[in-house]
Design an enzyme around this catalytic site. Structure first.
Site, PDB file in Angstrom:
ATOM      1  N   GLN A 153     -61.151  66.362  67.479  1.00 23.59           N
ATOM      2  CA  GLN A 153     -61.024  67.169  68.682  1.00 23.59           C
ATOM      3  C   GLN A 153     -60.302  66.417  69.797  1.00 23.59           C
ATOM      4  O   GLN A 153     -59.566  67.010  70.586  1.00 23.59           O
ATOM      5  CB  GLN A 153     -62.409  67.598  69.172  1.00 23.59           C
ATOM      6  CG  GLN A 153     -62.389  68.654  70.246  1.00 23.59           C
ATOM      7  CD  GLN A 153     -61.662  69.918  69.800  1.00 23.59           C
ATOM      8  OE1 GLN A 153     -61.663  70.258  68.626  1.00 23.59           O
ATOM      9  NE2 GLN A 153     -61.043  70.601  70.751  1.00 23.59           N
ATOM     10  N   GLU A 154     -60.494  65.111  69.871  1.00 24.17           N
ATOM     11  CA  GLU A 154     -59.891  64.321  70.941  1.00 24.17           C
ATOM     12  C   GLU A 154     -58.373  64.191  70.790  1.00 24.17           C
ATOM     13  O   GLU A 154     -57.632  64.360  71.746  1.00 24.17           O
ATOM     14  CB  GLU A 154     -60.503  62.908  70.970  1.00 24.17           C
ATOM     15  CG  GLU A 154     -61.896  62.847  71.552  1.00 24.17           C
ATOM     16  CD  GLU A 154     -61.915  62.991  73.066  1.00 24.17           C
ATOM     17  OE1 GLU A 154     -60.833  62.990  73.695  1.00 24.17           O
ATOM     18  OE2 GLU A 154     -63.020  63.127  73.628  1.00 24.17           O
ATOM     19  N   SER A 155     -57.920  63.870  69.587  1.00 23.44           N
ATOM     20  CA  SER A 155     -56.508  63.478  69.447  1.00 23.44           C
ATOM     21  C   SER A 155     -55.796  64.061  68.248  1.00 23.44           C
ATOM     22  O   SER A 155     -54.578  63.863  68.116  1.00 23.44           O
ATOM     23  CB  SER A 155     -56.423  61.953  69.350  1.00 23.44           C
ATOM     24  OG  SER A 155     -57.044  61.497  68.140  1.00 23.44           O
TER      25      SER A 155
END
Length: 632
Positions: free
Chosen positions: A490-492
């Site tokens: 989800q972050e990157s």
């Protein structure tokens, strides 16, 4: 001999890539002569259509129609043709060359607001009487609109199709979003003494409390009331009690509709702050002879406020008041079913849970668990064959996207990739996703695999690159691999060198201050910020910080996920004051849209990673992962 040939081809490709970048820069700086020089070297490059586009675009205003249409015909079906057609249409619309405009406009795929308004201009000129119905939602936009929209709305206003009330509605929407410039722009259509006083509006924006104190007994016109409501909303952004106090002083000078309007927004802000008075204000806003029509956003927060106090009857009634489109969102289908179940209508609830449980979403998984089943990903697995992958690598659109990626032109690569796959079948999508994976474009692989409808490859949807490196640091901190992968995804999307607008960097999107603090805790000597995008360093720092956050928040992945995105202080503050909260209710009532979406996706991702990484072995349910959040 073969090695020499490969080396030559590689050098030639690198040289041509360098020439393309130089040609692109020449185009961006308007240097036609330099662009032509580089173009001579690039006629065999996979991105040659873009070089042609650059050359033609620079002279588009003076280029003859035959030349433009020749380019469009040669590149029909390609993104570069759609881009040129859009550019040309804007020139045609500005010059009101409607015959040519109408011939080309239906062929355009990517239509923006500027072009849509030129299209509406042409329709008005042709005497069509249905334009207002088609443009109403555009008019009710709180932000600014392109200049091409102004003649459309002027015509509709002067013909009486946009009423004075419609004009005030847009002014109010703009003020609600703090768009005072838009409000003043629209205000010119209000004549006489009723128009907004720009000086008063400016004073209300600068110091709403002082403005309200000075004007509390002099609200006589529509303009006075709108500016007073605007000032109240400015106060409400930061302080519920102060806004409510001022409201009590002036509410007697407001209309019934005005009072209903403000009370709904008072409830909205209170609900976002988990204020126990929120539901009373929502109800008061509706309990009148003339309630102001609530937006879906207002109703969503009324549902969330009802969830916090387990008022299932109000949850059900409020969802039923949403627009039909909003009611079909998985969030509200799930909570409607939960409300029905809580009120004893189990069969009706299951009629919602059953179709929802087939969706690969946070609420789809929770619906599945409500039905007593567990997540399974093996029933529809599909793997693209080597022949399918090889054929996809030969697709010219894919090759252009890969070329852009190779040159680190990410925006262009994304546009070309998205265009190329837009009409792919499931099998083609999975072949394209595998191509992206093999080229290290993990974000493209994941997002492309996510688009499939009936044939899925969850190993591509939930990729696990750098697994050996991650396992080493996970063992040190005893962190759940599936959860950490769900968070990184989800972050990157596993883009190692990505940086956010806020400054977060790397796989685990570490802010500079966080990275520096963790580096000190780990005793890393001579730490420099550029090291954050190194995979090993990023995972080492990120997992340490994640473990730190987890250990300070009751070892609950739900709270730690919220804290990782929005900060530990907020994650603690969002708990209830006195009673424990079901984890799903805590997640749904997070006041930040980004964090609420983030937390749900991280936890949903964790479920799928547990299945992919552990080969389908038993793992905690989503409800177990969400847990129960203790009171403050």
């Amino acid at each position: 001999m073969g090695l020499i040939l490969l080396a030559y081809v590689g050098t030639l490709s690198a040289s041509q890539d360098s020439d393309f970048i130089a040609a692109r820069e020449a185009f961006q700086t308007g240097n036609a002569k330099r662009l032509d020089e580089y173009a001579k070297r690039l006629n065999r490059h996979v991105l040659w259509p873009y070089v042609e586009y650059f050359q033609l675009r620079m002279e588009l205003r003076t280029t003859d129609i035959a030349t433009i249409r020749s380019f469009l015909a040669r590149h029909e079906g390609r993104l570069v043709a759609d881009r040129l057609r859009g550019d040309w249409l804007k020139i045609l619309g500005k010059n009101q060359q409607w015959q040519l405009f109408e011939a080309e406009y239906p062929l355009l795929v990517n239509k923006d607001t500027e072009l849509m308004c030129y299209h509406y201009q042409r329709r008005l000129e042709a005497g069509e009487n249905t334009v207002w119905a088609d443009t109403r939602s555009l008019w009710l936009t709180p932000g600014s609109l392109p200049d091409s929209c102004t003649p459309v709305f002027q015509t509709l206003i002067y013909s009486g199709q946009i009423s004075r009330e419609d004009i005030w509605t847009r002014i109010r929407l703009a003020l609600e979003e703090g768009q005072t410039g838009v409000a003043i722009h629209v205000n010119r259509y209000i004549s006489g003494n009723e128009a907004l006083n720009a000086g008063d509006l400016n004073n209300a924006a600068k110091n709403p409390l002082r403005y309200l104190d000075a004007r509390k007994n002099t609200l006589k016109t529509r303009s006075d009331r709108e500016i007073a409501l605007f000032a109240l909303l400015r106060l409400l952004r930061n302080d519920t009690d102060r806004a409510y106090s001022q409201w009590l002083k002036i509410k007697g000078q407001l209309t019934v509709l005005d009072r209903s309007y403000f009370l709904a927004r008072l409830g909205h802000r209170a609900a976002m702050r988990h204020d126990s008075r929120a539901l009373d204000w929502f109800r008061e806003a509706q309990n009148t002879t003339q309630p102001y029509p609530p937006s879906d956003t207002i109703l969503a927060w009324q549902v969330r406020a009802a969830l916090r106090v387990a008022n299932w009857g109000e949850v059900l009634q409020t969802i039923d008041r949403m627009s039909l489109t909003e009611q079909q969102v998985d969030t509200w289908r799930y909570w409607k079913a939960r409300a029905l179940k809580a009120n004893g209508y189990v069969l009706d609830a299951n009629n919602i849970f059953i179709p929802l449980s087939g969706e690969h979403s946070f609420y789809g998984q929770l619906a599945k668990e409500e039905l007593g089943t567990i997540l399974s990903i093996a029933d529809k697995a599909y793997r693209a064959s080597n022949n399918e992958v090889s054929a996809m690598e030969r697709n010219l659109g894919v090759q252009r996207a890969l070329a852009f990626s190779r040159m680190n032109l990410r925006t262009e690569a994304l546009r070309e990739w998205s265009w190329t796959i837009r009409n792919f079948t499931d099998a083609e999508l999975l072949a394209a996703a595998e191509v992206a994976r093999r080229h290290g474009l993990y974000d493209r692989a994941i997002n492309t695999a996510n688009r499939t409808v009936s044939q899925h490859d969850f190993n591509l949807r939930f990729l696990s690159p750098h697994r050996e490196t991650l396992r080493k640091v996970l063992q040190q901190h005893e962190l759940d691999e599936a959860w950490v992968y769900g968070l990184i995804r989800q972050e990157s999307r596993f883009i190692a060198d990505i940086k956010s607008h806020a400054g977060a960097a790397g796989l685990m999107q570490l802010m500079p201050t966080t990275a520096e603090w963790v580096a000190k805790q780990l005793g890393i000597q001579n730490f420099r910020q550029h090291l954050v995008v190194d995979v090993n360093t990023n995972l080492r720092l990120g997992t340490y910080y994640l473990k730190h956050v987890l250990s300070t928040l009751d070892n609950q992945p739900l709270l730690a996920s919220a804290a990782y995105n929005a900060g530990p202080g907020r994650a603690k503050r969002w708990r209830d004051n006195t009673v424990p909260l079901e984890g799903a209710i805590y997640a749904e009532t997070i006041p930040f849209n980004e964090t609420r979406d983030y937390v749900k996706k991280v936890l949903k991702n964790s479920m799928y990673y547990a299945k992919v990484l552990n080969h389908g072995q038993n793992s905690p349910t989503l409800k177990e992962r969400l847990g129960v959040v203790a009171a403050k």
